[in-house]
Enzyme design. Structure first.
Site, PDB file in Angstrom:
ATOM      1  N   ARG A 109      49.352 -14.539  -2.589  1.00 26.58           N
ATOM      2  CA  ARG A 109      48.515 -13.945  -1.549  1.00 26.58           C
ATOM      3  C   ARG A 109      48.873 -12.477  -1.312  1.00 26.58           C
ATOM      4  NH1 ARG A 109      48.300 -19.166   2.550  1.00 26.58           N
ATOM      5  NH2 ARG A 109      46.434 -20.101   1.617  1.00 26.58           N
ATOM      6  N   LYS A 137      44.365 -36.443   1.853  1.00 25.03           N
ATOM      7  CA  LYS A 137      43.502 -37.137   2.804  1.00 25.03           C
ATOM      8  C   LYS A 137      42.023 -37.048   2.452  1.00 25.03           C
ATOM      9  CE  LYS A 137      46.593 -36.561   6.792  1.00 25.03           C
ATOM     10  NZ  LYS A 137      46.713 -36.016   8.167  1.00 25.03           N
ATOM     11  N   GLY A 163      44.996 -22.873  -1.784  1.00 28.65           N
ATOM     12  CA  GLY A 163      45.966 -23.837  -1.285  1.00 28.65           C
ATOM     13  C   GLY A 163      46.900 -24.366  -2.349  1.00 28.65           C
ATOM     14  N   GLY A 182      41.096 -24.055   2.880  1.00 29.92           N
ATOM     15  CA  GLY A 182      40.269 -24.556   3.973  1.00 29.92           C
ATOM     16  C   GLY A 182      38.985 -23.768   4.140  1.00 29.92           C
TER      17      GLY A 182
END
Length: 403
Positions: free
Chosen positions: A39, A207, A360, A384
């Site tokens: 990043r 998830k 991510g 996200g």
């Protein structure tokens, strides 16, 4: 959505002007050492362009979740040092966010200088749900760059957050998208509007609930959606299969059953699983069929048969979006699934496919597994934010730039 960009600002002239830049410098740390500087590297083009043009560059960013108060372990000091190395110039770190030291540091800036403010999340107003509290912090940020100042949004990983340094400050200053944000938006627009078929989506991570929206949105556009990672066990359970001690969202089983019924021709699940006695790097791996996971075992990766199956699907794709690892890639014994699928995506890219790695853990896996970053068309910095964009959600940090 029409958004003014960095080129527009540079065309207006920035020499001698102060420019506030919201970067995404939220890098992983291990005892204060940066383990993945991706990043930071992604933030450099915008900062360098402004510095080279003579702007006084004031950078704000966050690191981790300090819960609205200073935390020495989450200071941006190591980031400032790494940024200085990449920019090949001194990058001082202000001792506070918008306080006396930040103000003094800004006053000392000369044309072309770059200053990094301390972790913006040390101030609780950054993430406050109270509009007035966020706006008060935004006003102080705007005051740092003065009446002739400008704001450049270049932290794509936070544009889905309505936060002071992302959203509110853009309501107070002339605002522009930095190089990174502009590039990310262009890539995501390509994934949603001018997608070349066949279109393959690869989803992993832990998830189902985190990926539900993007599954529902993309299932009507994609030719295949490959499911791996911890989330695959909830889908297997929806078939009535035992998943042993594997990660399971029991409250999502009915949802997964509905998805499997509705999109049976699109969703693709693993055929074999790498299991172990317990979650641990040293736990001996064992390959079992996906419909024969022993009761006392935990699934930690997709198996080689699944990699072969998914590779065949990906080899014909013209467009590929990947978000989420296939297993616990941080443990060498359970990294083969993620590496195999990543290599299949890179091979398809080499044959002309347009591939996007959705930030991510996926981006971290590419670097951790030693895969060449240029093997993919685009590696996003915002997991996200990418998912929410693809779900069709309005991202506050982008919407405010279009005003």
């Amino acid at each position: 959505m029409s958004i003014p960009n960095l080129e527009d600002l540079l065309a207006d002239g920035v020499s001698g002007r102060s420019v506030l830049v919201r970067s995404d410098l939220n890098v992983p740390l291990d005892d204060g050492d940066i383990t993945d500087p991706g990043r930071i590297s992604a933030s450099v083009p915008t900062l360098k362009a402004l510095s080279d043009a003579g702007a006084k560059v004031v950078v704000t960013a966050h690191l981790g979740r300090p819960e609205g108060k200073p935390d020495p372990k989450l200071s941006l000091a190591p980031v400032a040092a790494a940024l200085a190395g990449q920019l090949d110039r001194d990058v001082p770190l202000a001792g506070d966010v918008v306080g006396p030291d930040a103000q003094a540091c800004v006053q000392r800036l000369s044309d072309g200088d770059v200053l990094l403010l301390e972790n913006i999340r040390f101030d609780p107003r950054e993430t406050s749900k109270d509009d007035d509290e966020r706006l008060a912090l935004a006003r102080q940020l705007a005051e740092l760059v003065g009446a002739q100042g400008a704001f450049v949004s270049d932290g794509f990983g936070v544009v889905h957050r309505k936060q002071a340094s992302v959203y509110d400050v853009a309501t107070l200053l002339p605002h522009y998208a930095g190089k990174l944000v502009a590039a990310e938006v262009a890539v995501l627009e390509q994934l949603t509007s001018s997608t070349r078929q066949p279109y393959a989506v690869v989803l992993g991570g832990s998830k189902v609930s985190d990926k539900l929206g993007v599954i529902e949105q993309l299932a009507t556009h994609a030719d295949s959606i490959v499911i791996g990672g911890g989330m695959c066990f909830t889908f297997l359970a929806a078939f009535g299969l035992s998943v042993g001690k594997s990660l399971l969202q029991t409250e999502m089983i009915d949802t997964c059953r509905r998805l499997l019924d509705t999109y049976a021709d699109v969703l693709r699940l693993p055929v074999d699983i790498v299991v172990a006695d317990e979650f641990g790097a040293d736990s001996p791996p064992e390959i079992v069929a996906a419909d024969a996971i022993p009761e006392g075992k935990v699934g930690l990766d997709i198996g080689p048969g699944s990699v072969t199956r998914f590779t065949a699907l990906l080899s014909n794709a013209e467009t590929i979006f990947w978000n989420g690892p296939m297993g616990v890639f941080e443990f060498p014994a359970f990294a083969a699934g993620t590496k195999g699928v990543a290599e299949a995506i890179a091979a398809a890219t080499g044959k002309g496919a347009f591939s996007v790695v959705g930030g991510g853990d996926s981006a971290a896996a590419v670097r951790a597994l030693g895969l060449p970053e240029d093997g993919f068309s685009h590696i996003s910095t915002g997991g996200g934010a990418s998912l929410e964009y693809l779900e069709g959600k309005e991202l506050p940090g982008l919407e405010v730039l279009s005003r």
